[in-house]
Design an enzyme around this catalytic site. Sequence first.
Site, PDB file in Angstrom:
ATOM      1  NE  ARG A  17       3.512  -4.973  11.738  1.00 56.43           N
ATOM      2  CZ  ARG A  17       3.459  -4.220  10.360  1.00 56.43           C
ATOM      3  NH1 ARG A  17       4.958  -5.281  11.160  1.00 56.43           N
ATOM      4  NH2 ARG A  17       3.366  -4.441   9.854  1.00 56.43           N
ATOM      5  CE  LYS A  28      -2.482  -1.123   4.229  1.00 60.46           C
ATOM      6  NZ  LYS A  28      -1.708  -2.201   4.451  1.00 60.46           N
ATOM      7  NE  ARG A  39      -3.476  -0.973  10.697  1.00 66.71           N
ATOM      8  CZ  ARG A  39      -2.730  -0.572   9.709  1.00 66.71           C
ATOM      9  NH1 ARG A  39      -3.014  -0.041   9.614  1.00 66.71           N
ATOM     10  NH2 ARG A  39      -1.816  -1.421  10.460  1.00 66.71           N
TER      11      ARG A  39
HETATM   12  P1  AMP Z   1       1.474   0.558   9.572  1.00 63.41           P
HETATM   13  O1  AMP Z   1       2.854   1.175   8.893  1.00 63.41           O
HETATM   14  O2  AMP Z   1       0.809   0.572   8.567  1.00 63.41           O
HETATM   15  O3  AMP Z   1       1.838  -0.880   9.491  1.00 63.41           O
HETATM   16  O4  AMP Z   1       1.314   1.272  10.639  1.00 63.41           O
HETATM   17  C1  AMP Z   1       2.449   0.196  11.670  1.00 63.41           C
HETATM   18  C2  AMP Z   1       1.594   0.344  13.135  1.00 63.41           C
HETATM   19  O5  AMP Z   1       1.081   1.487  13.670  1.00 63.41           O
HETATM   20  C3  AMP Z   1       0.528  -0.643  13.120  1.00 63.41           C
HETATM   21  O6  AMP Z   1       1.115  -1.958  13.369  1.00 63.41           O
HETATM   22  C4  AMP Z   1      -0.826  -0.193  14.521  1.00 63.41           C
HETATM   23  O7  AMP Z   1       0.380  -0.521  16.021  1.00 63.41           O
HETATM   24  C5  AMP Z   1      -0.204   1.407  14.474  1.00 63.41           C
HETATM   25  N1  AMP Z   1      -1.162   1.962  13.213  1.00 63.41           N
HETATM   26  C6  AMP Z   1      -1.485   2.425  11.930  1.00 63.41           C
HETATM   27  N2  AMP Z   1      -2.032   2.874  11.826  1.00 63.41           N
HETATM   28  C7  AMP Z   1      -3.340   2.688  12.400  1.00 63.41           C
HETATM   29  C8  AMP Z   1      -4.673   2.814  12.077  1.00 63.41           C
HETATM   30  N3  AMP Z   1      -5.553   3.377  11.506  1.00 63.41           N
HETATM   31  N4  AMP Z   1      -5.654   2.471  13.558  1.00 63.41           N
HETATM   32  C9  AMP Z   1      -4.391   1.382  14.793  1.00 63.41           C
HETATM   33  N5  AMP Z   1      -3.397   1.454  14.974  1.00 63.41           N
HETATM   34  C10 AMP Z   1      -2.785   1.709  13.669  1.00 63.41           C
END
Ligand code: AMP
Length: 216
Positions: A171, A13, A88
Amino acid sequence: MRVAFLGPPGAGKGTQARDLAQEWGALHLATGDMLREAVAAGSTLGREAKSYMDKGALVPDDVIIRMMAERLGAADAGRGFILDGFPRTIAQAEALARLLKDLGQTVDTVVYFDVSEPELLRRLTGRRVCRTCGHSYHVTSNPPKRAGVCDACGGELYQRDDDGEATVRNRLEVYRRQTAPLLDYYRQRNLLVTVSGEGPVVTIRDAIRSAVGAVR
Ligand code: AMP
């Protein structure tokens, strides 16, 4: 252009959002990037989010919704955006609909990136990210020309704290439990389009362009 990219961690993404936001003159709003910046800055938000992120758990909805309400309400969001990693949860999707309604806007399309689980594990555990520009590499399938150095900007490459195998597995489980229900949520609202997230980056990009009606 107001679109959301939906899919498991490691689906690509961020890579696609970064390029297409530039092409479309839209904002790339990645909640994960915003949270990592807050952690690096040591802000209240960062301190609140860090323990959840380290475990691979989701940061509580109210924290995320407050952060995105502020961001989407800013003047520059009027030029359109790609949401990357948000919403999410169903609660976040409902909050997003409310926030946009208050701004007289809606989401045009939600693009789901379909990638098999073994491929996600392979991508995430081998991922290296540039500290400066955010460009992603893979240690074997897409290595930089010089180990540890970003081809695009010369920045330092690092492995995200949450890209270790145990956290990655968590995750993916969190995605299945809390985020995958959004597929039905958006399908029922006729907003969902699916693209294969496997194959060459440029092929996936073409598929996204046609899915959102931005064929050049
Ligand atoms: P990502 O870079 O999108 O993989 O996000 C890394 C981490 O940030 C995730 O594993 C969550 O802990 C937190 N995170 C990112 N976006 C969200 C969201 N929309 N809701 C809750 N936690 C989030």
